[in-house]
Design an enzyme around this catalytic site. Structure first.
Site, PDB file in Angstrom:
ATOM      1  N   ILE A  86     -58.079 -36.137 -82.392  1.00  0.00           N
ATOM      2  CA  ILE A  86     -59.279 -35.813 -83.160  1.00  0.00           C
ATOM      3  C   ILE A  86     -59.098 -36.243 -84.611  1.00  0.00           C
ATOM      4  CG2 ILE A  86     -60.759 -33.951 -83.997  1.00  0.00           C
ATOM      5  CD1 ILE A  86     -61.103 -34.538 -81.045  1.00  0.00           C
ATOM      6  N   LYS A  87     -60.079 -36.944 -85.141  1.00  0.00           N
ATOM      7  CA  LYS A  87     -60.061 -37.371 -86.543  1.00  0.00           C
ATOM      8  C   LYS A  87     -60.924 -36.407 -87.376  1.00  0.00           C
ATOM      9  CE  LYS A  87     -60.651 -41.758 -87.369  1.00  0.00           C
ATOM     10  NZ  LYS A  87     -61.235 -43.117 -87.343  1.00  0.00           N
TER      11      LYS A  87
END
Length: 218
Positions: A86-87
């Site tokens: 996840i960014k």
């Protein structure tokens, strides 16, 4: 560590895989917007590349909205075999959501939209496994991107963190070279720049000459 490809385009990904020098696909809302399908459809297609790590960015202005979007991404990919990261953009709200995501699930996070060393340090201390300093955008602001990357790497090494610097936001292959020499562990780049890295006109001429010489003696 191999390079990463900034793309959600299946044709580009397939061609990049053939080169054998990428191990991850990185996306953000802008990259996904370039494709004709919805984000859900794009992630479904990208999740089939189980040999590659997939980076997906949360959207939203507030921590609550980012967290809701994370849950949606997690639902879309949870049943897939793809290894996804996840960014999260690193600001006040981003730091809040990183804490919430980590409490909910043991998942790797990339802190993105990083412009300076102190911002990177907050991301590291928040628990990010990856950092994405924006090379060209830092330079556009009049700062030395390679100096920032070197400072971030020094902090990581001095404190024995395992955080990976994934330099991003490039316009030229020279910037990629400088980022790696400054201490970035790897870079995430467009398909156009990946092709430029793999293309050497002088080498093509050498190969042609070798082929001609080979034909003359056989």
């Amino acid at each position: 560590m191999k390079l990463m490809l900034d793309s959600a385009n299946i044709k580009e990904i397939e061609q990049a895989i053939e080169l054998g020098i990428i191990d991850s696909i990185t996306t953000n809302p802008t990259i996904l917007k370039r494709e004709s399908q919805s984000r859900k459809e794009s992630l479904s297609l990208l999740s089939k590349y189980t040999d590659l790590k997939l980076f997906v960015q949360v959207t939203g202005i507030s921590a609550d909205k980012m967290y809701e979007d994370f849950l949606e991404i997690d639902r879309l990919l949870m049943g897939q075999k793809v290894n996804y990261v996840i960014k999260v953009p690193i600001n006040k709200e981003g730091l809040k959501v990183i804490k919430r995501i980590k409490a909910y699930k043991d998942i790797e996070i990339l802190g993105t939209a990083i412009y300076d060393t102190l911002q990177a340090i907050t991301a590291i201390e928040a628990g990010c496994e990856y950092l994405a300093p924006y090379y060209n955008r830092i330079e556009t602001l009049g700062h030395d991107a390679s100096e920032e990357i070197n400072s971030i790497r020094t902090y990581i090494d001095n404190n024995r963190y395992n955080t990976v610097i994934v330099a991003a936001s490039f316009k030229t292959v020279q910037q990629i070279k400088t980022a790696l020499l400054a201490g970035a562990h790897t870079c995430t780049i467009s398909y156009e720049l990946l092709e430029a890295l793999a293309t050497r006109p002088k080498v093509e001429l050498d190969i042609q000459r070798f082929e001609e010489d080979h034909l003359e003696v056989n």
